[in-house]
Design a protein around this motif. Structure first.
Motif, PDB file in Angstrom:
ATOM      1  N   VAL A  14     -34.271  16.607  -3.834  1.00 12.61           N
ATOM      2  CA  VAL A  14     -32.843  16.795  -3.574  1.00 12.61           C
ATOM      3  C   VAL A  14     -32.095  15.711  -4.330  1.00 12.61           C
ATOM      4  O   VAL A  14     -32.402  14.526  -4.180  1.00 12.61           O
ATOM      5  CB  VAL A  14     -32.509  16.703  -2.065  1.00 12.61           C
ATOM      6  N   GLU A  15     -31.148  16.122  -5.171  1.00 11.49           N
ATOM      7  CA  GLU A  15     -30.377  15.152  -5.949  1.00 11.49           C
ATOM      8  C   GLU A  15     -28.906  15.310  -5.589  1.00 11.49           C
ATOM      9  O   GLU A  15     -28.416  16.426  -5.488  1.00 11.49           O
ATOM     10  CB  GLU A  15     -30.519  15.426  -7.455  1.00 11.49           C
ATOM     11  N   ARG A  16     -28.252  14.202  -5.406  1.00  9.30           N
ATOM     12  CA  ARG A  16     -26.801  14.246  -5.175  1.00  9.30           C
ATOM     13  C   ARG A  16     -26.106  13.343  -6.176  1.00  9.30           C
ATOM     14  O   ARG A  16     -26.549  12.211  -6.412  1.00  9.30           O
ATOM     15  CB  ARG A  16     -26.455  13.766  -3.755  1.00  9.30           C
ATOM     16  N   GLY A  17     -25.066  13.835  -6.756  1.00 12.64           N
ATOM     17  CA  GLY A  17     -24.209  13.019  -7.617  1.00 12.64           C
ATOM     18  C   GLY A  17     -22.805  13.075  -7.039  1.00 12.64           C
ATOM     19  O   GLY A  17     -22.254  14.168  -6.864  1.00 12.64           O
ATOM     20  N   VAL A  18     -22.274  11.918  -6.729  1.00 12.80           N
ATOM     21  CA  VAL A  18     -20.985  11.884  -6.028  1.00 12.80           C
ATOM     22  C   VAL A  18     -19.946  11.139  -6.878  1.00 12.80           C
ATOM     23  O   VAL A  18     -20.178   9.989  -7.273  1.00 12.80           O
ATOM     24  CB  VAL A  18     -21.123  11.172  -4.659  1.00 12.80           C
ATOM     25  N   ILE A  19     -18.846  11.819  -7.155  1.00 15.83           N
ATOM     26  CA  ILE A  19     -17.743  11.166  -7.880  1.00 15.83           C
ATOM     27  C   ILE A  19     -16.728  10.676  -6.858  1.00 15.83           C
ATOM     28  O   ILE A  19     -16.207  11.451  -6.063  1.00 15.83           O
ATOM     29  CB  ILE A  19     -17.087  12.137  -8.869  1.00 15.83           C
ATOM     30  N   GLY A  20     -16.449   9.384  -6.896  1.00 10.17           N
ATOM     31  CA  GLY A  20     -15.513   8.782  -5.958  1.00 10.17           C
ATOM     32  C   GLY A  20     -16.283   8.022  -4.895  1.00 10.17           C
ATOM     33  O   GLY A  20     -17.502   8.148  -4.782  1.00 10.17           O
ATOM     34  N   PRO A  21     -15.580   7.190  -4.182  1.00 13.80           N
ATOM     35  CA  PRO A  21     -14.127   6.987  -4.243  1.00 13.80           C
ATOM     36  C   PRO A  21     -13.695   6.089  -5.402  1.00 13.80           C
ATOM     37  O   PRO A  21     -14.518   5.539  -6.128  1.00 13.80           O
ATOM     38  CB  PRO A  21     -13.816   6.339  -2.900  1.00 13.80           C
ATOM     39  N   VAL A  22     -12.374   5.969  -5.527  1.00 16.92           N
ATOM     40  CA  VAL A  22     -11.770   5.135  -6.544  1.00 16.92           C
ATOM     41  C   VAL A  22     -10.639   4.335  -5.894  1.00 16.92           C
ATOM     42  O   VAL A  22      -9.922   4.872  -5.045  1.00 16.92           O
ATOM     43  CB  VAL A  22     -11.252   5.999  -7.726  1.00 16.92           C
ATOM     44  N   CYS A  23     -10.562   3.058  -6.228  1.00 18.51           N
ATOM     45  CA  CYS A  23      -9.407   2.310  -5.706  1.00 18.51           C
ATOM     46  C   CYS A  23      -8.420   2.080  -6.847  1.00 18.51           C
ATOM     47  O   CYS A  23      -8.818   1.857  -7.992  1.00 18.51           O
ATOM     48  CB  CYS A  23      -9.828   1.008  -5.023  1.00 18.51           C
ATOM     49  N   VAL A  24      -7.154   2.173  -6.511  1.00 15.97           N
ATOM     50  CA  VAL A  24      -6.123   2.253  -7.546  1.00 15.97           C
ATOM     51  C   VAL A  24      -4.953   1.329  -7.239  1.00 15.97           C
ATOM     52  O   VAL A  24      -4.548   1.176  -6.087  1.00 15.97           O
ATOM     53  CB  VAL A  24      -5.583   3.715  -7.639  1.00 15.97           C
ATOM     54  N   GLN A  25      -4.442   0.719  -8.288  1.00 13.27           N
ATOM     55  CA  GLN A  25      -3.107   0.107  -8.182  1.00 13.27           C
ATOM     56  C   GLN A  25      -2.226   0.799  -9.212  1.00 13.27           C
ATOM     57  O   GLN A  25      -2.539   0.811 -10.408  1.00 13.27           O
ATOM     58  CB  GLN A  25      -3.133  -1.396  -8.460  1.00 13.27           C
ATOM     59  N   LEU A  26      -1.128   1.388  -8.753  1.00  7.72           N
ATOM     60  CA  LEU A  26      -0.200   2.055  -9.661  1.00  7.72           C
ATOM     61  C   LEU A  26       0.561   1.015 -10.477  1.00  7.72           C
ATOM     62  O   LEU A  26       0.576  -0.168 -10.127  1.00  7.72           O
ATOM     63  CB  LEU A  26       0.782   2.923  -8.863  1.00  7.72           C
ATOM     64  N   ALA A  27       1.207   1.504 -11.543  1.00  8.89           N
ATOM     65  CA  ALA A  27       1.907   0.583 -12.435  1.00  8.89           C
ATOM     66  C   ALA A  27       2.990  -0.210 -11.700  1.00  8.89           C
ATOM     67  O   ALA A  27       3.283  -1.350 -12.058  1.00  8.89           O
ATOM     68  CB  ALA A  27       2.518   1.370 -13.592  1.00  8.89           C
ATOM     69  N   ASP A  28       3.565   0.373 -10.646  1.00  9.99           N
ATOM     70  CA  ASP A  28       4.625  -0.334  -9.925  1.00  9.99           C
ATOM     71  C   ASP A  28       4.070  -1.301  -8.865  1.00  9.99           C
ATOM     72  O   ASP A  28       4.821  -1.904  -8.104  1.00  9.99           O
ATOM     73  CB  ASP A  28       5.606   0.659  -9.282  1.00  9.99           C
ATOM     74  N   GLY A  29       2.762  -1.424  -8.822  1.00  2.00           N
ATOM     75  CA  GLY A  29       2.152  -2.400  -7.926  1.00  2.00           C
ATOM     76  C   GLY A  29       1.649  -1.835  -6.608  1.00  2.00           C
ATOM     77  O   GLY A  29       0.896  -2.495  -5.899  1.00  2.00           O
ATOM     78  N   ARG A  30       2.027  -0.598  -6.264  1.00  2.00           N
ATOM     79  CA  ARG A  30       1.538  -0.020  -5.009  1.00  2.00           C
ATOM     80  C   ARG A  30       0.058   0.333  -5.143  1.00  2.00           C
ATOM     81  O   ARG A  30      -0.389   0.771  -6.192  1.00  2.00           O
ATOM     82  CB  ARG A  30       2.348   1.228  -4.648  1.00  2.00           C
ATOM     83  N   ARG A  31      -0.656   0.181  -4.040  1.00  2.00           N
ATOM     84  CA  ARG A  31      -2.111   0.394  -4.087  1.00  2.00           C
ATOM     85  C   ARG A  31      -2.542   1.475  -3.113  1.00  2.00           C
ATOM     86  O   ARG A  31      -1.956   1.617  -2.040  1.00  2.00           O
ATOM     87  CB  ARG A  31      -2.841  -0.900  -3.742  1.00  2.00           C
ATOM     88  N   PHE A  32      -3.556   2.231  -3.488  1.00  2.00           N
ATOM     89  CA  PHE A  32      -4.277   3.009  -2.484  1.00  2.00           C
ATOM     90  C   PHE A  32      -5.750   2.646  -2.609  1.00  2.00           C
ATOM     91  O   PHE A  32      -6.455   3.070  -3.512  1.00  2.00           O
ATOM     92  CB  PHE A  32      -4.018   4.525  -2.520  1.00  2.00           C
ATOM     93  N   PRO A  33      -6.198   1.826  -1.671  1.00  2.00           N
ATOM     94  CA  PRO A  33      -7.535   1.251  -1.780  1.00  2.00           C
ATOM     95  C   PRO A  33      -8.664   2.237  -1.514  1.00  2.00           C
ATOM     96  O   PRO A  33      -9.778   2.046  -1.967  1.00  2.00           O
ATOM     97  CB  PRO A  33      -7.528   0.139  -0.739  1.00  2.00           C
ATOM     98  N   SER A  34      -8.371   3.299  -0.744  1.00  2.00           N
ATOM     99  CA  SER A  34      -9.377   4.316  -0.399  1.00  2.00           C
ATOM    100  C   SER A  34     -10.551   3.680   0.356  1.00  2.00           C
ATOM    101  O   SER A  34     -10.533   2.497   0.694  1.00  2.00           O
ATOM    102  CB  SER A  34      -9.881   5.062  -1.628  1.00  2.00           C
ATOM    103  N   LYS A  46       0.855  -1.201   0.000  1.00  2.00           N
ATOM    104  CA  LYS A  46       0.000   0.000   0.000  1.00  2.00           C
ATOM    105  C   LYS A  46       0.883   1.241   0.000  1.00  2.00           C
ATOM    106  O   LYS A  46       1.996   1.225   0.519  1.00  2.00           O
ATOM    107  CB  LYS A  46      -0.890   0.021   1.232  1.00  2.00           C
ATOM    108  N   LEU A  47       0.351   2.306  -0.575  1.00  2.00           N
ATOM    109  CA  LEU A  47       1.063   3.576  -0.591  1.00  2.00           C
ATOM    110  C   LEU A  47       1.011   4.190   0.812  1.00  2.00           C
ATOM    111  O   LEU A  47      -0.034   4.176   1.459  1.00  2.00           O
ATOM    112  CB  LEU A  47       0.376   4.510  -1.587  1.00  2.00           C
ATOM    113  N   GLU A  48       2.150   4.707   1.267  1.00  2.00           N
ATOM    114  CA  GLU A  48       2.206   5.289   2.610  1.00  2.00           C
ATOM    115  C   GLU A  48       1.510   6.655   2.652  1.00  2.00           C
ATOM    116  O   GLU A  48       1.466   7.362   1.652  1.00  2.00           O
ATOM    117  CB  GLU A  48       3.670   5.478   3.028  1.00  2.00           C
ATOM    118  N   LEU A  49       1.038   7.001   3.835  1.00  2.00           N
ATOM    119  CA  LEU A  49       0.492   8.349   4.032  1.00  2.00           C
ATOM    120  C   LEU A  49       1.651   9.307   4.301  1.00  2.00           C
ATOM    121  O   LEU A  49       2.593   8.971   5.012  1.00  2.00           O
ATOM    122  CB  LEU A  49      -0.452   8.366   5.234  1.00  2.00           C
ATOM    123  N   VAL A  50       1.578  10.525   3.715  1.00  2.00           N
ATOM    124  CA  VAL A  50       2.611  11.520   4.001  1.00  2.00           C
ATOM    125  C   VAL A  50       2.073  12.608   4.929  1.00  2.00           C
ATOM    126  O   VAL A  50       2.820  13.393   5.498  1.00  2.00           O
ATOM    127  CB  VAL A  50       3.154  12.173   2.711  1.00  2.00           C
TER     128      VAL A  50
END
Lengths: 337, 352
Positions: free
Chosen positions: A213-233, A6-10
């Motif tokens: 009342v309408e809400r449209g929400v973009i996200g979350p997104v889970c990602v694996q970078l090309a080098d294999g590190r992930r941020f699952p969110s 997993k990607l570290e938090l900074v």
């Protein structure tokens, strides 16, 4: 084919992604947003993808060496979006300016075409009935929310008379309307909550009848970078760690984006959630709050509908399908091309 | 009997490179260089004014953030929470006099974050302008170096010619001893001697001009170098600290959002203070160093300016005096040029 680190938090809720990985991520995220086929209930795609493109330009021209991503949502964070906006302001004031060739090339891109803000609010007078003194108004707010998601809230209401402190400022002659600051702040503060929460809160205002009342929400997104590190969110969290263990080959950026629709309206035929990740509020309200919740619902007859779409790279399409099957819902799943 | 002087020596056209050999030409050339330098100093004055503006803006930002921090810290609540909070909000643009509940704190902090990030970028832009100025000044130094080398080459050429003329003059003197005074031959030798003397006068003057030009260009270069180094140091300092401030702001954005959300819900006050302090610190860093820059400018740029003026007046005065006395010291100058040329030749010979 195993789960990467997993990607570290900074910093609080913040990942830092180096330029190379960030460029591939931004490109893939932009394509995912285009593939999501979002209706007008969602934040405008144009300004968002342009922001993503410009974030990429800043990295490509080495003006910046990293991108900050919100760890909860997997989307670029507030600092990143603000970066583009302030860079544009400086570019407008100083032109291409001095400094490196990369900086000037980046500014050329910034100045190449207009850039709309991500965060916008608007109000429109839909109808005016002079006899009843009633004004039908639509309020529209898009914000980069403190939760890290990008949310659009649209409220349709009818105001009788001039409205109170938390009402709508009307100019019938010019056919314009604007939310008074209190009203704007109420919507702003509640954007991250369910549509029905905002419906109930606005329903408490005197002289105002909320219709939708309408809400449209973009996200979350889970990602694996090309080098294999992930941020699952939080999407990865909502999947109960399934994403963490989902086998993905390294070598290219893989992601799965979710976009949620959430309606609370008087004219809905039935109340249900087709969102595999979020049940209706009535099913999850705390026991201590249930009496108040039921009273509110009784006072304001409306129904709720929730839905969620997924956009995924080919390798993650099976995961999106599995999530919908597990939730017992039938959802649209688009591939990122 | 005709004097045995190489006819080429007396009719030789000396071709000096550059702006020619007149005092006027030299003055114009140096004046042009001085104009370039003056322009650069004017540009620095403008930058200094811009620096004052940025410093003032940053100070204002820090003041707002400090107010936030004080409020959260509880040190600004002597008048009661609502009064303090209203005062606090009055530091946010467009909020003066508005009631507390009218705006979302999340929205306000986001706007404040935007402004703070913009201020840091203004400071970074200022640093880039300094770097640009430095680069231009080093280009100018290269140009002046070219002039210095050109003047040195011309001086050497003039000195060599003066030596040749002196040798010819000595030969004529010896020849003159061997002929009858007042004879035709003696008159011819005298005529040639006059020509040589005139050429010596002209080219010894050139020796002085080119020597003077070399020295003056060298002084100009020295001042230009001082300016460039001053600017380089400033640019590096500001870049270093705006970078640090920018990183701090980037790192604080998550906390700012968390604060906004928490503040809107009227909770998590401790977290609020913590992150506001981070934001204040980043703005303080930039402000402090832009402020230092201001002091540095005031102390050094004015001094540099004053030095430049003094140098200009002094050299002009010296040149004027030289011109006025040139007739009287012509012989001395010729002798000095000859001595210098002989010395250089001797040094060249010793070094060979």
């Amino acid at each position: 084919m195993s789960a990467g680190p997993k990607l570290e938090l900074v910093s609080l809720n913040t990942h830092s992604v180096e330029a190379e990985g960030a460029l591939a991520y931004l490109e893939k995220l932009g394509r995912a947003l285009r593939a999501a086929r979002m209706s007008k209930n969602f934040p405008d795609r144009g300004p968002l993808t342009r922001h993503l493109d410009l974030l990429g330009e800043g990295l490509r021209h080495e003006v910046y060496d990293r991108l900050f991503v919100d760890a909860r949502t997997g989307l670029p964070n507030m600092a990143s979006f603000t970066r583009v906006a302030t860079d544009l302001e400086v570019a407008h004031e100083h032109g291409l300016g001095s400094g490196s060739a990369g900086k000037r090339a980046y500014r050329e891109q910034l100045l190449a075409s207009p850039l709309a803000a991500v965060e916008v609010s608007d109000a429109a007078l839909r109808r005016f009935d002079p006899v009843a003194g009633a004004s039908a108004v639509r309020l529209d707010l898009t914000k980069l929310d403190a939760t890290g998601t990008i949310i659009r809230v649209r409220v349709e209401l009818t105001q009788k008379g001039k409205g109170g402190r938390r009402g709508v400022e009307l100019d019938v002659e010019d056919k314009t309307a604007s939310a008074r600051e209190d009203l704007h702040a109420t919507i702003y503060r509640h954007a991250a909550f369910d549509a029905e929460t905002l419906f109930l809160r606005l329903g408490e205002l005197s002289g105002v009848e909320v219709e939708r009342v309408e809400r449209g929400v973009i996200g979350p997104v889970c990602v694996q970078l090309a080098d294999g590190r992930r941020f699952p969110s939080q999407l990865g969290g909502a999947l109960g760690g399934v994403f963490d263990d989902f086998p993905l080959a390294a070598g290219q950026c893989e992601l799965m984006l979710s976009v949620q629709s959430d309606f609370a309206a008087r004219d809905l035929a039935e109340e249900r959630s087709n969102d595999p990740l979020q049940r209706l509020l009535r099913e999850r309200v705390e026991p201590s709050e249930r009496a108040r919740y039921e009273a509110g619902r009784a006072a304001h007859p409306f129904k709720v509908f929730k839905d969620r779409k997924f956009v995924a790279t080919r390798a993650l399409l099976p995961l999106a399908k599995a999530v919908c099957e597990a939730g017992g819902t039938r959802n649209l799943i688009y591939p990122v091309r | 009997m005709a004097a045995k002087i190489d006819s080429d020596l007396l009719s030789r056209e000396m071709s000096y490179s550059g702006e020619g050999v007149s005092i006027r030409g030299l003055e114009e050339s140096i004046a042009n260089e001085r104009n370039v330098q003056n322009g650069k100093v004017d540009e620095l004055k403008t930058l200094r004014e811009r620096n004052v503006e940025i410093q003032s803006n940053l100070a204002e930002e820090v003041k707002k953030l400090r107010k936030f921090s004080d409020y959260i810290n509880g040190t600004a609540q002597k008048q009661g929470i609502w009064a303090s909070f209203k005062e606090l909000l009055s530091y946010i643009p467009g909020l003066s006099g508005l009631a507390l509940s009218k705006r979302s704190i999340e929205e306000l902090l986001k706007a404040q974050f935007h402004i703070s990030q913009r201020r840091v970028k203004d400071a970074a832009e200022y640093a880039d302008k300094l770097k640009d100025s430095e680069k231009e000044l080093y280009t100018e130094i290269e140009r002046i170096n070219g002039k210095i080398i050109e003047a040195a080459n011309n001086e050497k050429q003039a000195l060599d010619y003066v030596l040749e003329l002196q040798a010819a003059q000595e030969a004529l003197e010896a020849e003159k001893q061997a002929v009858e005074a007042g004879s035709v031959e003696a008159r011819e030798i005298e005529a040639q001697g006059d020509k040589i003397h005139a050429l010596l006068a002209e080219h010894s003057s050139n020796v002085q001009l080119f020597g003077s030009a070399e020295e003056r260009y060298a002084s100009l270069k020295e001042n230009t170098r001082k300016l460039a180094e001053t600017i380089r140091n400033l640019g590096q300092d500001i870049t270093q600290y705006t970078t640090a401030a920018s990183i701090k702001l980037d790192m604080a954005s998550g906390q700012i959002q968390a604060i906004g959300r928490a503040a809107d819900a009227s909770v998590v006050m401790l977290e609020m203070k913590k992150s506001l302090d981070v934001m204040t610190e980043s703005m303080n860093q930039t402000t402090r160093f832009v402020s230092d820059t201001q002091v540095f400018f005031r102390e050094n740029l004015d001094e540099l300016l004053s030095d430049l003026d003094t140098f200009d007046e002094t050299t002009t005065q010296i040149l004027d005096e030289n011109l006025a006395k040139s007739k009287e010291i012509e012989e001395k100058r010729i002798q000095a040029a000859i001595d210098k040329a002989v010395k250089r030749r001797e040094e060249g010979g010793a070094g060979a």
